[in-house]
Write a protein that holds these residues in place. Structure first.
Motif, PDB file in Angstrom:
ATOM      1  N   SER A 124       0.836  -1.201   0.000  1.00 52.93           N
ATOM      2  CA  SER A 124       0.000   0.000   0.000  1.00 52.93           C
ATOM      3  C   SER A 124       0.866   1.244   0.000  1.00 52.93           C
ATOM      4  O   SER A 124       1.965   1.265   0.569  1.00 52.93           O
ATOM      5  CB  SER A 124      -0.926   0.013   1.216  1.00 52.93           C
ATOM      6  OG  SER A 124      -0.194   0.288   2.398  1.00 52.93           O
ATOM      7  N   ASP A 131      -3.146   2.287  -5.308  1.00 54.96           N
ATOM      8  CA  ASP A 131      -3.397   1.003  -4.651  1.00 54.96           C
ATOM      9  C   ASP A 131      -4.484   0.169  -5.321  1.00 54.96           C
ATOM     10  O   ASP A 131      -4.463  -1.056  -5.255  1.00 54.96           O
ATOM     11  CB  ASP A 131      -3.813   1.226  -3.184  1.00 54.96           C
ATOM     12  CG  ASP A 131      -2.671   1.686  -2.310  1.00 54.96           C
ATOM     13  OD1 ASP A 131      -1.499   1.452  -2.699  1.00 54.96           O
ATOM     14  OD2 ASP A 131      -2.930   2.281  -1.260  1.00 54.96           O
ATOM     15  N   ARG A 132      -5.444   0.827  -5.926  1.00 55.40           N
ATOM     16  CA  ARG A 132      -6.601   0.100  -6.461  1.00 55.40           C
ATOM     17  C   ARG A 132      -7.327   0.974  -7.475  1.00 55.40           C
ATOM     18  O   ARG A 132      -7.078   2.168  -7.563  1.00 55.40           O
ATOM     19  CB  ARG A 132      -7.568  -0.275  -5.336  1.00 55.40           C
ATOM     20  CG  ARG A 132      -8.043   0.921  -4.523  1.00 55.40           C
ATOM     21  CD  ARG A 132      -8.924   0.519  -3.362  1.00 55.40           C
ATOM     22  NE  ARG A 132      -9.277   1.659  -2.534  1.00 55.40           N
ATOM     23  CZ  ARG A 132      -8.570   2.085  -1.506  1.00 55.40           C
ATOM     24  NH1 ARG A 132      -7.465   1.440  -1.175  1.00 55.40           N
ATOM     25  NH2 ARG A 132      -8.954   3.134  -0.801  1.00 55.40           N
ATOM     26  N   ARG A 149      -6.669   3.267 -12.246  1.00 55.35           N
ATOM     27  CA  ARG A 149      -5.595   2.735 -11.414  1.00 55.35           C
ATOM     28  C   ARG A 149      -4.267   3.183 -12.009  1.00 55.35           C
ATOM     29  O   ARG A 149      -4.077   3.130 -13.231  1.00 55.35           O
ATOM     30  CB  ARG A 149      -5.660   1.198 -11.388  1.00 55.35           C
ATOM     31  CG  ARG A 149      -4.496   0.524 -10.657  1.00 55.35           C
ATOM     32  CD  ARG A 149      -4.655   0.582  -9.159  1.00 55.35           C
ATOM     33  NE  ARG A 149      -3.437   0.267  -8.452  1.00 55.35           N
ATOM     34  CZ  ARG A 149      -3.076  -0.948  -8.033  1.00 55.35           C
ATOM     35  NH1 ARG A 149      -3.866  -1.969  -8.263  1.00 55.35           N
ATOM     36  NH2 ARG A 149      -1.953  -1.137  -7.371  1.00 55.35           N
ATOM     37  N   ASN A 163     -14.465   2.357   0.771  1.00 53.95           N
ATOM     38  CA  ASN A 163     -13.565   1.223   0.605  1.00 53.95           C
ATOM     39  C   ASN A 163     -13.065   0.661   1.933  1.00 53.95           C
ATOM     40  O   ASN A 163     -12.950  -0.541   2.094  1.00 53.95           O
ATOM     41  CB  ASN A 163     -12.366   1.627  -0.265  1.00 53.95           C
ATOM     42  CG  ASN A 163     -12.771   1.919  -1.687  1.00 53.95           C
ATOM     43  OD1 ASN A 163     -13.338   1.056  -2.351  1.00 53.95           O
ATOM     44  ND2 ASN A 163     -12.513   3.121  -2.164  1.00 53.95           N
TER      45      ASN A 163
END
Length: 803
Positions: free
Chosen positions: A34, A102-103, A115, A656
């Motif tokens: 992360s 990260d996502r 992303r 999230n």
């Protein structure tokens, strides 16, 4: 040499194919790390540098050539570069939302999700002018999750290796210490350069034209080159800018731009442009004194000393033949020459001064050097600054900074006209639409999961909020900083659509504190809009609220309807005349009776929703200027809304850290057919109240809307219903109590009870009027006497105390 956590002795050992094949696994590991873990490691590592700097200092003085003072100053910058504050600013400036690293993440504008994926392996070809620059380049690789290879120059071999070894010792979990290499080979080694070009995905090259050209040559088409070649910077002083200024202070600022790193940075000014009419003699005299007071510079080579001497003799010739002027001291040189074109100086405190007639001439002098221009340090008049910066921006200049500040850039600012972090990633799109989102979001966490979430030793960064507790025991939810920032974006969008504009004065009367989110989120949204904020808060005393509204006359007041009404009633009783053009509300329904009352007492012309949201799910809907009472658009790209037995069931893709799926809002809604006049294609719905507005009592159904109707007919705006039960002669009797704030209203309670009985068809069909009167009680209290929730200021409309 340092190779991804290993120390190598043979300079060719790193060219072994097996070592390169192992990088694929490291890249995947870094990809899965992360961004917050990377930032946390670097921030923690920054705190080690008080001790480490002293360890590196003696060797750095020898290698860099800087003075003791300059070397210490440069080392003192490293903890700031590695700090969480600096790293987060750099990421947010370029990516807006760090989560994109990260996502797949929804950005504030555009459709679908995005992303940011690292390019892969980045080669950093670094320069030797400032030893810290190689670490700054490496940090860019870390922040974009690229594997990095730092190619150091002959002048700067010690510090990058020192940094690598210390990070390796600190980073026990190998988050970053085995994700980069520090190598050296002689510049111009074409065999090595050809090999490395075939292995990396991106090259960042910092340095001279010859070096840049060598990496451009025969570059494989799949390799991206970010070339940061030689640059020249200058200072600019106009007559207006100098007017009324202390010349000694101005001279000190000129010198402050030149001293750092012995004038060897790209941003170090080499020329000073003075507008004709400036008293050159006095300014140059002050500049001479400022140089003489400056701390000693570092050591210089024979070649560097020769170049300074050449410039001195050019200055002497200019003084004799061209009306120029030269002055010098043991460690500085000032040369005022007639040639107006930009010209590199020998550096090491050598400043070439030039004149310009006006802005148009300056533009023509600079434009031919477009490729080489970097920074302009200026002292300009307030009235002319905008015109100068707008015009000179077209010459190719990449930065402007006030005089005396140019060598130290700002976190998150572009470098040489580029946002470099963006160049180190590929943006991958997931062009998914709201109605097609799959089952990727988990079910909303239950109370047990929530408990463990907040009691674990390492909580995720962000905010902990609580629901108001009006429907039971408060629930606690977590918002990451990014989610909270995004929620405020959504609220800002909602307010802008309804007419809130920059510069409007807005009184925020939502309730702050007690883990409550509305005040903070509204405050952030208004900041983004650019409003003038009055952060009053709903729990402020009514006298003070009156004072602030009278004094500042806000364009907008925002708050909970019952609290707004309570303040309006108080002001009416005091005989105070207040005008509030716009009201935005949330937390409770705004009934027509309350709306009419506020229109009459505050002369309000517009009522709008501050946003349909819940603490758990975040923002769900927005209003536009065409929305009717209770009507909202759905934030369709982020929120999925279904209706089950009239209740709104929500799945939010903006949440999230604590995902929300099929969340029961408790709100009754219906869809609105057709397209809105505003042109938005987002689906529309209308809030109809709470699904729990039905009171089951006396074996029949009583609607709270019926109670509200008979109360509003009599001008009652605020009331509370309480249901109790008691045992009388072995019979359980249910009682209904209605407490209302009468304000200035007087009416016959007997008639009200009869009207309520006649209105409620189910009650009338089930029990007699006599029975109804026996078990209902009306109590009047003064305005504000009904207890408010201490967290939110809301009134619980129905209290069912039966057991």
């Amino acid at each position: 040499m340092f190779w991804f956590g290993e120390n190598l002795s043979d300079k060719k050992e790193w060219q072994d194919s097996a070592k390169w094949s192992s990088l694929s696994q490291k890249r995947r590991a870094l990809h899965a790390t992360s961004i917050d873990s990377i930032i946390e490691l670097l921030d923690s590592f920054s705190k080690e540098w008080t001790t480490l700097s002293q360890e590196a200092l003696p060797r750095l003085i020898l290698e860099s050539g800087f003075s003791l003072e300059e070397t210490e100053k440069t080392l003192s910058l490293l903890p700031g570069l590695l700090s969480r504050e600096s790293l987060e600013k750099r990421i947010k400036a370029e990516f807006v939302r760090p989560a994109v690293l990260d996502r797949f993440t929804k950005l504030p504008y555009g459709s679908g999700k995005v992303r940011a994926i690292a390019n892969g392996v980045v080669l950093h070809v670094t320069a030797g002018n400032v030893f810290l620059s190689s670490i700054d380049s490496l940090i860019m690789g870390f922040l974009t999750k690229n594997l990095s290879i730092v190619k150091v120059s002959s002048q700067n071999q010690f510090f990058p290796l020192f940094f690598a070894e210390k990070l390796k010792a600190f980073d026990k979990n190998k988050i970053l210490s085995d994700k980069f290499a520090v190598l050296h080979w002689k510049g111009g080694d074409s065999e090595t350069e050809t090999f490395i070009k075939s292995k990396v995905n991106t090259i960042i090259a910092w340095g001279g034209e010859e070096m840049i050209a060598s990496y451009q040559k025969d570059l494989p088409k799949q390799v991206k080159l970010l070339d940061f070649g030689p640059k020249i910077s200058f200072q600019l002083i106009s007559k207006s800018g100098l007017l009324g200024k202390n010349l000694e202070v101005v001279a000190e600022k000129i010198v402050a731009d030149i001293l750092p790193w012995d004038q060897s940075a790209c941003a170090s000014p080499q020329n000073l442009y003075l507008e004709e009419g400036v008293d050159e003699a006095k300014l140059l005299s002050a500049l001479e004194r400022a140089f003489l007071k400056a701390p000693s510079r570092g050591t210089i080579s024979d070649d560097e000393a020769t170049e300074i001497l050449k410039e001195k003799y050019r200055g002497l010739y200019s003084e004799l033949m061209e009306a120029g002027k030269v002055s010098s001291g043991p460690e500085h040189l000032i040369h005022l020459e007639q040639n107006k074109l930009l010209k590199p100086s020998p550096l090491h405190r050598s400043l070439i001064v030039k004149r310009f007639k006006d802005l148009e001439e300056l533009y023509s002098l600079l434009e031919p050097f477009s490729y080489y221009l970097q920074s302009c340090s200026y002292l300009l008049g307030t009235d002319e600054k905008s015109q100068y910066l707008e015009t000179l921006s077209l010459t190719g200049i990449k930065r402007f900074a006030p005089l005396g500040t140019v060598t130290f850039g700002m976190d998150g600012a572009p470098h040489d006209g580029r946002f470099v972090l963006r160049e180190l990633v590929n943006f991958i799109g997931d062009e998914i639409r709201a109605q097609n989102y799959g089952e990727e979001i988990l079910e909303v966490e239950n109370s047990t999961t929530l408990k463990s979430h907040f009691e674990k030793s390492e909580r995720p960064r962000g905010y902990v909020f609580s629901s108001g507790g009006t429907t039971g025991e408060p629930k606690f939810v977590h918002f990451s900083y990014e989610e909270f920032d995004y929620m405020s974006d959504m609220l800002a969008s909602n307010l802008i659509r309804q007419g809130v504009r920059p510069g409007m004065t807005v009184a925020n009367l939502f309730v702050a504190g007690n883990l409550w989110s509305s005040f903070m989120c509204v405050e952030r949204a208004l900041e983004k809009i650019g409003a003038v904020q009055l952060p009053i808060g709903g729990m402020c005393t009514t006298d003070n609220i009156l004072l602030y509204l009278k004094k500042f006359r806000p364009d907008v007041v925002m708050g909970i309807p019952s609290m707004l009404v309570m303040n309006a009633e108080y002001m009416e009783e005091k005989g105070e005349k207040i005008e509030v053009p716009m009201i935005f509300y949330a937390g409770e329904a705004l009934s027509e009776i309350r709306k009419d009352y506020l229109t009459r007492t505050w002369n309000t012309k517009f009522f709008g929703s501050a946003g349909y949201a819940s603490v758990d799910a975040g923002v769900i809907g927005y209003q536009c200027s065409h929305s009717g009472h209770g009507e909202h658009h759905l934030f369709s790209d982020l929120v999925e809304l279904n209706i089950v037995e009239e209740e709104a069931i929500v799945t939010s893709y903006a949440r999230n850290t604590m995902p929300i799926k099929n969340y029961r809002t408790g709100d009754k809604i219906e869809w609105i057919e057709g397209t809105c006049e505003c042109g938005s294609l987002d689906k529309r719905f209308k809030l109809l109240g709470r699904v729990d507005n039905v009171i089951q009592i006396w074996s029949c159904r009583l609607l709270t809307t019926d109670v509200e109707a008979v109360m509003s007919d009599r001008g009652v705006l605020t009331f509370q219903i309480k249901i109790t039960e008691s045992r009388e002669a072995n019979v359980v009797r249910e009682k209904l109590s209605i407490t209302y704030e009468k304000g200035q209203t007087e009416f016959d309670q007997e008639t009200l009870i009869q009207d309520l009985y006649q209105r409620s068809r189910d009650v009338k069909d089930t029990i007699s009027l006599m029975e109804f009167k026996k078990d209902i009680l009306l109590t009047s209290v003064q305005s504000g006497a009904i207890p408010r929730n201490p967290r939110t200021g809301k009134i619980s409309q129905v209290l069912d105390q039966r057991r």
